[in-house]
Design a protein around this motif. Structure first.
Motif, PDB file in Angstrom:
ATOM      1  N   VAL A 174       0.850  -1.192   0.000  1.00 40.27           N
ATOM      2  CA  VAL A 174       0.000   0.000   0.000  1.00 40.27           C
ATOM      3  C   VAL A 174       0.885   1.241   0.000  1.00 40.27           C
ATOM      4  O   VAL A 174       2.079   1.181   0.295  1.00 40.27           O
ATOM      5  CB  VAL A 174      -0.942   0.032   1.226  1.00 40.27           C
ATOM      6  N   TYR A 203      -8.496  -0.596  -1.518  1.00 40.54           N
ATOM      7  CA  TYR A 203      -7.943   0.654  -2.021  1.00 40.54           C
ATOM      8  C   TYR A 203      -7.967   0.738  -3.550  1.00 40.54           C
ATOM      9  O   TYR A 203      -7.890   1.839  -4.108  1.00 40.54           O
ATOM     10  CB  TYR A 203      -6.516   0.841  -1.516  1.00 40.54           C
ATOM     11  N   TYR A 204      -8.059  -0.413  -4.210  1.00 39.41           N
ATOM     12  CA  TYR A 204      -8.142  -0.444  -5.675  1.00 39.41           C
ATOM     13  C   TYR A 204      -9.332  -1.321  -6.080  1.00 39.41           C
ATOM     14  O   TYR A 204      -9.187  -2.332  -6.756  1.00 39.41           O
ATOM     15  CB  TYR A 204      -6.843  -0.985  -6.275  1.00 39.41           C
ATOM     16  N   HIS A 242      -5.961   6.373   8.095  1.00 36.41           N
ATOM     17  CA  HIS A 242      -5.149   5.931   6.958  1.00 36.41           C
ATOM     18  C   HIS A 242      -5.044   4.420   6.798  1.00 36.41           C
ATOM     19  O   HIS A 242      -4.774   3.954   5.683  1.00 36.41           O
ATOM     20  CB  HIS A 242      -3.738   6.515   7.080  1.00 36.41           C
ATOM     21  N   SER A 243      -5.253   3.643   7.878  1.00 40.12           N
ATOM     22  CA  SER A 243      -4.924   2.219   7.768  1.00 40.12           C
ATOM     23  C   SER A 243      -5.888   1.265   8.460  1.00 40.12           C
ATOM     24  O   SER A 243      -5.681   0.057   8.391  1.00 40.12           O
ATOM     25  CB  SER A 243      -3.509   1.976   8.320  1.00 40.12           C
ATOM     26  N   TYR A 265     -12.351   2.129   7.286  1.00 37.39           N
ATOM     27  CA  TYR A 265     -12.427   2.567   5.892  1.00 37.39           C
ATOM     28  C   TYR A 265     -13.661   1.992   5.214  1.00 37.39           C
ATOM     29  O   TYR A 265     -14.386   2.699   4.491  1.00 37.39           O
ATOM     30  CB  TYR A 265     -11.163   2.133   5.162  1.00 37.39           C
TER      31      TYR A 265
END
Length: 553
Positions: free
Chosen positions: A289, A340-341, A457-458, A463
């Motif tokens: 990442v 994330y993708y 962020h992680s 998320y």
């Protein structure tokens, strides 16, 4: 907390911690010499290693450095030249040891060795100038990284007088570099079905201020035909070295033999499998990442490495034909890359993944706990475990493992250990250029400002929850979580939290699965051949009409 305060605490702990009944070794010096023929400047971490006896022939003391291994005492030094000496004494505040301090080592006759982890200075694009072990194909292991130095082993009396060692030996590269080759990420020879590639990453090179490379190990199907197109499984995880993906070609276990037979049979899905070589100055893998401390690894893999593989190995190059899987560290990577993708990958199979929700960072609740090392019950404190066997017996604690990492790497997150890489990946850059510590490595006191950064962020579950309205439609049918309900590192706890959230999803429902297997430890509990078949079936379900034909099904 500033390093000077850490060192003061360290000195106080050293003074108070000597076990009763043992003869203290307070009046001796360890002297380590840099050979007269050494060229250049030497910077890095000196380790003094001790054991009760010399190891078996062909082994070195440094092979046994681990949290449950031999005593190790470390000191960081800079600017050394040929002929210089480094000293360690029990009252030296720059020396930190595990599982004891140098002055606590009982006087006696020991096998001893010095080891030097060589550091390189990096001048990053963010303005940070930091030191760390540059990869030369050692896969993030200081004990395997070429050009690190060590002394011959010897028996010595520790506790009085002087122990003298010299860094006359060097871990060898083991082969001659060919024109155009670099040591970074290793170099390996192709076989019929296993190919090795390595590319320079422009994104990472810009971030680190020097040439940076990414490698990959590529397992081809038995009847590989470059005129055809193939789906690809990106199997994430630790440093693979020269090993083929999914352990193809290995022998000695029934599981290896079963997969070899499957892959060479007519029944095997016609698929390419890829593992990634991404060792760095913090660990044996980048976690795949983008991060403030390691740079744009995720983008480098997705926009540089994968397009190179697809162009050169006849890959389909469409989302349905790109799958992710991996176990433990690789499980977290496989989950994170899918989230994330989400438009790039067509499905993920994370197995016993590292903590995906920081309410369960192993067994620590970073959001609500004040200290990572113990539960404070007022009149007494209970230490938090880090590892257990499936019967529940504790193998070591979180404090144990973190203090061992200090001995190996110092107070910065440079141990090349598990807790250090998590801080490098999840956290911000501290004012000194190194990863900000999420808790004080000596005391375990949690820094809530750093935790807030980690959450934004992680924290993968956070998320998911914050972005489900946008992410949900892109993830339907793509998430498949597996683990044991007695995971050795308590990783089942975060899987429960993620699974619980996913089961609440609607509009759309995630339509995957999260399963934990009873009385099982750190495992995905699925054979490699069964995993490949499950992924192939998923690709056929969600892919185009000719997906089965492409997969040979």
């Amino acid at each position: 907390m500033k390093k000077s305060v850490w060192l003061l605490i360290l000195c106080l702990l050293t003074a108070l911690a000597c076990p009763a009944g043992l003869a203290e070794s307070t009046d001796f010096t360890v002297t380590v010499t840099i050979p007269e023929d050494f060229e250049g400047e030497l910077n890095g971490r000196l380790l003094f290693l001790v054991d009760n006896e010399l190891p078996a022939e062909g082994e070195q003391l440094y092979d046994s450095v681990d949290v449950t291994g031999i005593p190790v005492f470390g000191k960081t030094v800079f600017g050394l030249q040929a002929g210089d000496t480094i000293t360690m004494t029990p009252d030296d505040p720059d020396v930190y040891g595990w599982p004891m301090q140098l002055g606590e080592l009982p006087a006696g006759e020991y096998a001893v060795q010095a080891f030097f982890i060589r550091y390189t200075q990096f001048h990053r694009a963010d303005g940070a100038s930091i030191w760390g072990m540059a990869d030369h194909g050692g896969g993030g292991s200081f004990a395997a990284n070429p050009y690190n130095l060590y002394s011959p082993m010897q028996m010595a009396t520790v506790g009085e007088g002087e122990v003298t060692l010299s860094l006359t030996e060097e871990i060898e590269l083991g082969y001659e570099l060919q024109e155009g080759q670099v040591t970074q990420q290793g170099n390996y020879e192709d076989t019929e079905l296993v190919k090795y590639v390595k590319i320079k990453s422009d994104l990472r090179s810009e971030f680190w201020g020097c040439d940076m490379y990414i490698g990959a190990n590529i397992l081809l199907p038995k009847e590989y035909d470059p005129a055809k197109e193939y789906a690809v499984l990106y199997y994430q995880g630790h440093w693979p070295g020269g090993s083929a993906p999914l352990n193809y070609g290995r022998t000695g276990r029934d599981t290896y033999d079963a997969f070899n037979a499957y892959w060479e049979s007519e029944e095997a899905a016609e698929m390419i499998v890829v593992t990634i070589r991404d060792a760095n100055m913090y660990y044996d893998t980048s976690y795949s990442v983008n991060s403030a401390n390691l740079g744009p690894w995720g983008d480098a893999i997705v926009t540089e490495l994968i397009p190179y593989i697809e162009e050169n190995f006849s890959a389909v190059g469409e989302p349905w034909a790109r799958a992710l899987a991996g176990g433990s560290t690789g499980g977290w990577e496989a989950m994170a890359m899918q989230l994330y993708y989400p438009d790039f990958f067509g499905g993920t199979w994370p197995m016993c993944p590292d903590g995906m929700d920081f309410h369960a960072y192993q067994i620590v609740d970073l959001y609500n706990d004040e200290n990572a090392y113990y539960i404070d019950n007022g009149w007494y404190k209970v230490e938090r475990p880090s590892s257990r066997d499936t019967s529940g017996n504790i193998q070591w604690t979180i404090e144990d493992e973190n203090h061992w990492e200090i001995a190996v790497g110092g107070l910065d997150a440079l141990s090349l250990g598990q807790w250090a890489i998590w801080e490098a990946v999840y956290g911000p850059v501290d004012e000194d250029g190194y990863p900000a510590r999420v808790w004080d490595p000596i005391t375990g006191e949690i820094d809530k400002e750093v935790v807030a950064y980690w959450q934004e962020h992680s924290d993968l579950n956070y998320y998911l929850q914050q972005n489900w309205e946008e992410l949900g439609p892109k993830l339907v049918g793509k998430i498949h979580l597996r683990g044991g309900d007695m995971d050795n590192y308590y990783l089942n706890l975060s899987q429960y939290l993620v699974g619980d959230f996913l089961e609440t999803t609607a509009d759309p429902y995630y339509d995957g699965y999260s399963v934990t297997f009873p009385r099982m430890g750190h495992t995905g509990n699925i054979a490699n051949e069964d995993l490949v078949e499950e992924i192939a079936a998923h690709m056929i379900k969600y892919g185009p009409e000719n997906a089965a034909e492409i997969l040979g099904k």
